[in-house]
Scaffold this motif. Structure first.
Motif, PDB file in Angstrom:
ATOM      1  N   SER A 107      15.215 -57.502  41.862  1.00 20.63           N
ATOM      2  CA  SER A 107      14.115 -56.652  41.296  1.00 20.63           C
ATOM      3  C   SER A 107      13.041 -55.885  41.514  1.00 20.63           C
ATOM      4  CB  SER A 107      13.744 -57.197  39.413  1.00 20.63           C
ATOM      5  OG  SER A 107      12.875 -58.740  39.567  1.00 20.63           O
ATOM      6  N   TYR A 152      22.927 -60.447  40.002  1.00 27.82           N
ATOM      7  CA  TYR A 152      21.663 -60.141  39.483  1.00 27.82           C
ATOM      8  C   TYR A 152      22.020 -59.574  39.359  1.00 27.82           C
ATOM      9  CZ  TYR A 152      19.293 -64.855  40.459  1.00 27.82           C
ATOM     10  OH  TYR A 152      19.125 -66.007  40.562  1.00 27.82           O
ATOM     11  N   PRO A 197      20.399 -55.634  36.397  1.00 28.27           N
ATOM     12  CA  PRO A 197      20.014 -54.539  35.409  1.00 28.27           C
ATOM     13  C   PRO A 197      20.828 -54.263  34.540  1.00 28.27           C
ATOM     14  CG  PRO A 197      20.105 -52.912  37.375  1.00 28.27           C
ATOM     15  CD  PRO A 197      20.708 -54.217  37.585  1.00 28.27           C
ATOM     16  N   ASN A 198      20.217 -54.761  33.123  1.00 30.06           N
ATOM     17  CA  ASN A 198      21.073 -54.733  31.866  1.00 30.06           C
ATOM     18  C   ASN A 198      19.891 -53.843  30.743  1.00 30.06           C
ATOM     19  OD1 ASN A 198      22.697 -54.244  30.016  1.00 30.06           O
ATOM     20  ND2 ASN A 198      23.392 -56.308  29.924  1.00 30.06           N
ATOM     21  N   LYS A 214      16.017 -52.895  30.254  1.00 32.10           N
ATOM     22  CA  LYS A 214      15.018 -53.427  31.017  1.00 32.10           C
ATOM     23  C   LYS A 214      14.685 -54.678  31.385  1.00 32.10           C
ATOM     24  CE  LYS A 214      12.523 -49.561  28.228  1.00 32.10           C
ATOM     25  NZ  LYS A 214      11.227 -49.441  28.183  1.00 32.10           N
ATOM     26  N   LYS A 215      16.096 -55.650  31.074  1.00 34.78           N
ATOM     27  CA  LYS A 215      15.931 -56.976  31.861  1.00 34.78           C
ATOM     28  C   LYS A 215      17.223 -57.067  32.397  1.00 34.78           C
ATOM     29  CE  LYS A 215      18.845 -58.545  28.074  1.00 34.78           C
ATOM     30  NZ  LYS A 215      19.416 -60.106  28.061  1.00 34.78           N
ATOM     31  N   TRP A 216      16.829 -58.228  33.341  1.00 34.32           N
ATOM     32  CA  TRP A 216      17.902 -58.623  34.659  1.00 34.32           C
ATOM     33  C   TRP A 216      18.648 -59.509  33.755  1.00 34.32           C
ATOM     34  CZ3 TRP A 216      18.237 -56.681  39.547  1.00 34.32           C
ATOM     35  CH2 TRP A 216      17.698 -55.951  39.602  1.00 34.32           C
ATOM     36  N   GLU A 217      20.279 -59.118  34.338  1.00 31.33           N
ATOM     37  CA  GLU A 217      20.895 -61.075  33.829  1.00 31.33           C
ATOM     38  C   GLU A 217      21.091 -61.291  35.274  1.00 31.33           C
ATOM     39  OE1 GLU A 217      22.314 -60.988  30.621  1.00 31.33           O
ATOM     40  OE2 GLU A 217      21.243 -59.406  29.723  1.00 31.33           O
ATOM     41  N   HIS A 252      12.602 -62.173  43.403  1.00 29.77           N
ATOM     42  CA  HIS A 252      14.320 -61.526  43.386  1.00 29.77           C
ATOM     43  C   HIS A 252      14.236 -60.390  43.393  1.00 29.77           C
ATOM     44  CE1 HIS A 252      15.653 -60.839  39.020  1.00 29.77           C
ATOM     45  NE2 HIS A 252      15.929 -61.632  39.134  1.00 29.77           N
TER      46      HIS A 252
END
Length: 149
Positions: free
Chosen positions: A112, A76, A78-79, A81-84, A110
């Motif tokens: 994040s 997991y 961050p990429n 503003k979203k999480w991969e 999560h």
């Protein structure tokens, strides 16, 4: 005349009481545990440190800013503003990531949610140091000071 010494029964009670206290403390430690030494978790993250005997459900790899979830074997990260959620981080070989220094965590949510604090505590240049109990005593510094580094 009584052959029992005057302090005999109370001394036995004191031993019994101390023994019960030791077992009670050991049981509390087994349930609530101590944070695994060697990572220097700051105060806000120490609640998410896995307890002794538990390896945690995530390992954070600061060099890659990625969390490896043990159960799913996925990363997991961050990429933008979203999480991969991927089997590797940006085409880096998995073995290379897993061989780099990592910090175990026990998150109920999560990663994040905790990432900003984790990133501040464990920058990309972080390497594991000695455990708090391995460090030499410094006069004037308590255990709380050492944990907050």
């Amino acid at each position: 005349m009584n052959s029992t010494p005057a302090n005999g029964p109370s001394l036995t009670f004191r031993h019994f009481f101390m023994l019960c206290l030791v077992f009670l403390l050991a049981a509390c430690n087994a349930k609530f545990g101590l944070a695994a030494p060697g990572y220097g978790y700051p105060g806000g993250l120490s609640a998410h440190a896995p307890r002794l005997g538990n390896s945690g459900n995530y390992v954070y790899y600061p060099r890659y800013e990625a969390y490896f979830q043990r159960s799913s074997r996925m990363f997991y990260y961050p990429n933008g503003k979203k999480w991969e959620v991927q089997p590797t981080v940006l085409s880096t070989p998995v073995r290379e990531i897993l061989d780099s220094p990592g910090v175990p965590f026990q998150f109920s949510e999560h990663p994040s949610k905790y990432h900003e604090d984790v990133k501040l505590a464990f920058p990309t240049t972080w390497t594991p140091g000695k455990g708090r109990f391995d460090e030499p005593y410094e006069f004037g510094r308590s255990g709380w000071d050492i944990d907050r580094r």
